[in-house]
Design a protein around this motif. Sequence first.
Motif, mmCIF file in Angstrom:
data_model
loop_
_atom_site.group_PDB
_atom_site.id
_atom_site.type_symbol
_atom_site.label_atom_id
_atom_site.label_comp_id
_atom_site.label_asym_id
_atom_site.label_seq_id
_atom_site.Cartn_x
_atom_site.Cartn_y
_atom_site.Cartn_z
ATOM 1 N N TYR A 174 5.145 -10.631 10.008
ATOM 2 C CA TYR A 174 4.584 -9.273 9.916
ATOM 3 C C TYR A 174 5.142 -8.384 11.023
ATOM 4 C CZ TYR A 174 1.121 -9.474 6.200
ATOM 5 O OH TYR A 174 0.513 -9.513 4.975
ATOM 6 N N TRP A 212 15.633 -6.965 4.352
ATOM 7 C CA TRP A 212 14.291 -6.389 4.337
ATOM 8 C C TRP A 212 13.543 -6.785 3.069
ATOM 9 C CZ3 TRP A 212 12.235 -1.486 2.154
ATOM 10 C CH2 TRP A 212 11.133 -0.999 2.850
ATOM 11 N N HIS A 223 0.576 -13.335 0.298
ATOM 12 C CA HIS A 223 -0.666 -12.645 -0.013
ATOM 13 C C HIS A 223 -1.256 -13.153 -1.330
ATOM 14 C CE1 HIS A 223 -3.532 -9.451 -0.685
ATOM 15 N NE2 HIS A 223 -2.928 -9.133 -1.808
ATOM 16 N N SER B 80 0.360 -3.838 -11.756
ATOM 17 C CA SER B 80 -0.059 -3.642 -10.372
ATOM 18 C C SER B 80 -0.384 -4.989 -9.727
ATOM 19 C CB SER B 80 -1.267 -2.710 -10.316
ATOM 20 O OG SER B 80 -2.306 -3.218 -11.111
ATOM 21 N N SER B 88 10.041 -7.101 -9.481
ATOM 22 C CA SER B 88 10.752 -5.816 -9.348
ATOM 23 C C SER B 88 11.506 -5.741 -8.023
ATOM 24 C CB SER B 88 9.781 -4.647 -9.508
ATOM 25 O OG SER B 88 8.865 -4.631 -8.443
ATOM 26 N N ILE B 89 10.927 -6.324 -6.976
ATOM 27 C CA ILE B 89 11.650 -6.333 -5.700
ATOM 28 C C ILE B 89 12.913 -7.192 -5.838
ATOM 29 C CG2 ILE B 89 11.542 -7.000 -3.268
ATOM 30 C CD1 ILE B 89 8.514 -6.450 -3.368
ATOM 31 N N VAL B 137 5.665 -0.156 -10.626
ATOM 32 C CA VAL B 137 4.808 -1.180 -10.032
ATOM 33 C C VAL B 137 4.166 -0.666 -8.745
ATOM 34 C CG1 VAL B 137 4.711 -3.508 -9.111
ATOM 35 C CG2 VAL B 137 6.147 -3.033 -11.089
ATOM 36 N N LYS B 144 -4.364 1.378 -7.626
ATOM 37 C CA LYS B 144 -5.386 0.339 -7.628
ATOM 38 C C LYS B 144 -6.202 0.332 -6.334
ATOM 39 C CE LYS B 144 -4.851 -4.609 -7.597
ATOM 40 N NZ LYS B 144 -3.941 -5.664 -8.041
ATOM 41 N N ARG B 145 -5.509 0.595 -5.221
ATOM 42 C CA ARG B 145 -6.212 0.559 -3.938
ATOM 43 C C ARG B 145 -6.716 1.939 -3.518
ATOM 44 N NH1 ARG B 145 -5.002 -3.679 -0.171
ATOM 45 N NH2 ARG B 145 -4.734 -5.565 -1.417
ATOM 46 N N ASN B 159 2.195 2.250 3.816
ATOM 47 C CA ASN B 159 3.418 1.510 3.502
ATOM 48 C C ASN B 159 3.870 1.732 2.070
ATOM 49 O OD1 ASN B 159 4.365 0.080 5.788
ATOM 50 N ND2 ASN B 159 2.524 -1.193 5.691
ATOM 51 N N LEU B 398 5.898 5.570 6.107
ATOM 52 C CA LEU B 398 6.332 4.187 6.313
ATOM 53 C C LEU B 398 6.293 3.834 7.796
ATOM 54 C CD1 LEU B 398 7.360 1.809 4.669
ATOM 55 C CD2 LEU B 398 9.678 2.662 4.953
HETATM 56 C C1 HEM Z 1 7.427 -1.347 3.090
HETATM 57 C C2 HEM Z 1 7.268 -2.115 2.110
HETATM 58 C C3 HEM Z 1 6.039 -2.909 1.828
HETATM 59 C C4 HEM Z 1 5.113 -3.441 2.670
HETATM 60 C C5 HEM Z 1 5.096 -3.351 4.179
HETATM 61 C C6 HEM Z 1 4.127 -4.107 1.874
HETATM 62 C C7 HEM Z 1 3.048 -4.774 2.384
HETATM 63 C C8 HEM Z 1 2.057 -5.336 1.624
HETATM 64 C C9 HEM Z 1 0.963 -6.067 2.144
HETATM 65 C C10 HEM Z 1 0.739 -6.328 3.609
HETATM 66 C C11 HEM Z 1 0.184 -6.446 1.113
HETATM 67 C C12 HEM Z 1 -1.102 -7.205 1.194
HETATM 68 C C13 HEM Z 1 -2.171 -6.191 1.034
HETATM 69 C C14 HEM Z 1 -3.557 -6.607 1.444
HETATM 70 O O1 HEM Z 1 -3.827 -7.780 1.581
HETATM 71 O O2 HEM Z 1 -4.361 -5.688 1.625
HETATM 72 C C15 HEM Z 1 0.786 -5.962 -0.065
HETATM 73 C C16 HEM Z 1 0.275 -6.117 -1.324
HETATM 74 C C17 HEM Z 1 0.918 -5.720 -2.458
HETATM 75 N N1 HEM Z 1 2.131 -5.059 -2.530
HETATM 76 FE FE1 HEM Z 1 3.251 -4.520 -0.995
HETATM 77 N N2 HEM Z 1 4.456 -3.957 0.571
HETATM 78 C C18 HEM Z 1 5.615 -3.249 0.501
HETATM 79 C C19 HEM Z 1 6.309 -2.913 -0.630
HETATM 80 C C20 HEM Z 1 5.871 -3.204 -1.902
HETATM 81 C C21 HEM Z 1 6.626 -2.970 -3.092
HETATM 82 C C22 HEM Z 1 8.021 -2.373 -3.124
HETATM 83 C C23 HEM Z 1 5.839 -3.360 -4.129
HETATM 84 C C24 HEM Z 1 6.115 -3.346 -5.607
HETATM 85 C C25 HEM Z 1 7.229 -3.320 -6.190
HETATM 86 C C26 HEM Z 1 4.609 -3.838 -3.596
HETATM 87 C C27 HEM Z 1 3.567 -4.308 -4.355
HETATM 88 C C28 HEM Z 1 2.432 -4.891 -3.857
HETATM 89 C C29 HEM Z 1 1.363 -5.446 -4.658
HETATM 90 C C30 HEM Z 1 1.297 -5.448 -6.182
HETATM 91 C C31 HEM Z 1 0.422 -5.944 -3.768
HETATM 92 C C32 HEM Z 1 -0.920 -6.609 -4.142
HETATM 93 C C33 HEM Z 1 -1.970 -5.565 -4.115
HETATM 94 C C34 HEM Z 1 -3.283 -6.101 -4.552
HETATM 95 O O3 HEM Z 1 -3.323 -7.191 -5.101
HETATM 96 O O4 HEM Z 1 -4.273 -5.368 -4.366
HETATM 97 N N3 HEM Z 1 4.662 -3.730 -2.242
HETATM 98 N N4 HEM Z 1 1.940 -5.284 0.263
#
Ligand code: HEM
Lengths: 265, 417
Positions: A174, A212, A223, B80, B88-89, B137, B144-145, B159, B398
């Motif tokens: 992280y 990245w 997660h 989501s 997608s990533i 996505v 969603k959040r 983020n 960001l």
């Molecule tokens: C700077 C880039 C990103 C960071 C730092 C980041 C960080 C995170 C973190 C820390 C979580 C856990 C959230 C939690 O537990 O509250 C999360 C969840 C998630 N992220 Fe990211 N993410 C990034 C980019 C992306 C991208 C590009 C996508 C989609 C293409 C994405 C989709 C998701 C999804 C679907 C979740 C789960 C949300 C949920 O279940 O409520 N994220 N992300």
Amino acid sequence: MNWINFPTYVAATLILWVIGIIIISITKSPKAKKTGLISMGFGILILLAFIVILWINLDRPPMRTLGETRLWYSLFLSILGFLIYIRWRYLWFLGYSFFMAALFLFINVLKPETYEKTLMPALQSIWFVPHVIVYILAYALLGMSSLVALYGIYRSRKKVIDKTLVSITDNIVYIGFAFLTLGLIFGAVWAKEAWGHYWTWDPKETWALLTWLIYMLYIHFRHHRPNKIKPAMWILAFSFVVLLICWFGINYLPSAQNSVHVYGS
Amino acid sequence: MDQNISKNRTLWKFPWNYKESFIVVLDLIVLSFILEALFQGEGIKLPSLPYSIISFMILLFLTISLFLLFRTNKIIQWLSSVPAAMASITLYAIVSLFMGIIPQNPVEEHILLKLTGISHIGSSWLILFSSFFLLTVVGFTICKRMFPFKKRNIGFLMNHAGIWIIIASASLGTGDLQRLRIQLYEGKEFNNVAIDDNKQMYKLPFSLQLVDFEIEEYNPKLLIFNPITNSFIHQTGKSFQMIDNNFSITISNFRIDVIEFIKYAKPHETYFIQSDMLGAVPAAKITITDLNSNNATSGWITSGGFGIEPTLINLSPELSISLAAPEPKEYSSLLVIKDAQNNMDTISVIVNKPYSVDGYNLYQMSYNDKMGKWSDYSIIEVISDPWLPIVYFGFLLLFIGSIFMLWWGRKIYDVES
Ligand code: HEM
């Protein structure tokens, strides 16, 4: 030029840092650890004082020669190492960042001819130092996390998965990922100033993005499936390969032949 | 056999998981290759203003309204979820990998690279699909959040919203990005015709005249070396210093004093004089005093340049001194700029310090490097990017999101799981 007194300042700074590190690593009592931190803080202040004096003497920000930028590396590395330690208590990280900071100071003392070397115009930017610093930290942290992951994979063959090891790994990723993000942002803003656009899909940028994205996969996988530790560790081990390519390998790739990151050559 | 059937039955049954997500990605890749081939590798044409900003608005509106209307829909829930995010990533990473290893827009290319779009990713169907999938996505994930809003999600929202804004605005902004070059010759008339990479010409709303191209140089450094071994001699902290008029240094038993330093000089009879001629070099008259015998000699040293030989002075068979070629400190063009109302202004465009005018940024790009400091022309890059403020806003979000991550690490996110 005030560089003449430089070794004296460095000696004072280094002595304070070493005393601090020793105290912090051998004592258990929080009070004594605090003394150690104060000692290190004073070392940082002396370094800062030197930079300020140099700045006043030169009548310009000391950022035009390699040696001068190395001073800033040392300053920011030690400050960040200090803060991260206060927040997370990772002794190895404290040791690492102060070792790097000391190394940069040492180079300036031992190889004075390189601190006279002037910086090319395209690098004379306020973004140069922050950009490099956060990348140094990100690579150190992420490299560390991958080593821990490899160790975890090795250990798991004997059917023991160390939960604390995994949660430390998560935290390191992280923090490392956050630094990597900052590195990308600073790099982009700097590129805009120096080369006209924040993103040109230059091979160096492209590989930084790839690194990245892969660590991003790790974060999301952890997660989503916190109990599937082995695949997560494999993602991390694999990320390290990409990170290494990004660091050393790109010069050998066919796409690297037309890198824009050269000025007036 | 039985196993296969049961696998097939659960596949595509909601909720979709990793398998379905990665199959969708594969389909997207195949589909984009087919479309690219159908259009014979011509790629896609990016929208420009006002269509680009309209597309941006529509994307934003559709994401939010579709989510609010159909948030219980299985597809939207999948879109989501983390599996869709990972897929997608990964797709985006694969596309970047192509960019990272395959030379882009080469003069000659393999037909397969062209027909799949891999050699011009920037304008390919592949990047269109992968960006769009990623935005969808991330977009639904944010919603969603976001609805309902909770304080502890702030870091998460920063983020994800940051990334969404950056990718959406940088992609849609590509069609509005103008990167032009204008070549200006010293002493020529005002010019307002710039060209792009394809040599297409554009008229700028202002015109430029080059007064002078300048390379500001540092003073040269004193070089002390051993002519026999051809190696440099460093006296701790003392050698390789830039010289100036009062410079003085002691090396073993010699003292060296600079008596006269001329930054731009040419040889004249047995000495050097100030000169503005093309190829003038730095030169210094120095006195060398042998501290043992107190004998002093003096002479001229110079780094040399084109047309002028370097000169050095031998102190002893193993000790020679001369000047190093000066290093550049700054490249800049002194310009006169004239707007449509014929208002004139004198400006200077320096490397790393672009000049802004009317939504354009002017950058010092290049010069006649055969002539260096005496270059007769300067190339200025003229860039306009109306989307920049939006992209930078994404950077800001960001940035804040990263600080959140740095400080709270994984802890803050553990609440949910
Ligand atoms: C700077 C880039 C990103 C960071 C730092 C980041 C960080 C995170 C973190 C820390 C979580 C856990 C959230 C939690 O537990 O509250 C999360 C969840 C998630 N992220 Fe990211 N993410 C990034 C980019 C992306 C991208 C590009 C996508 C989609 C293409 C994405 C989709 C998701 C999804 C679907 C979740 C789960 C949300 C949920 O279940 O409520 N994220 N992300």
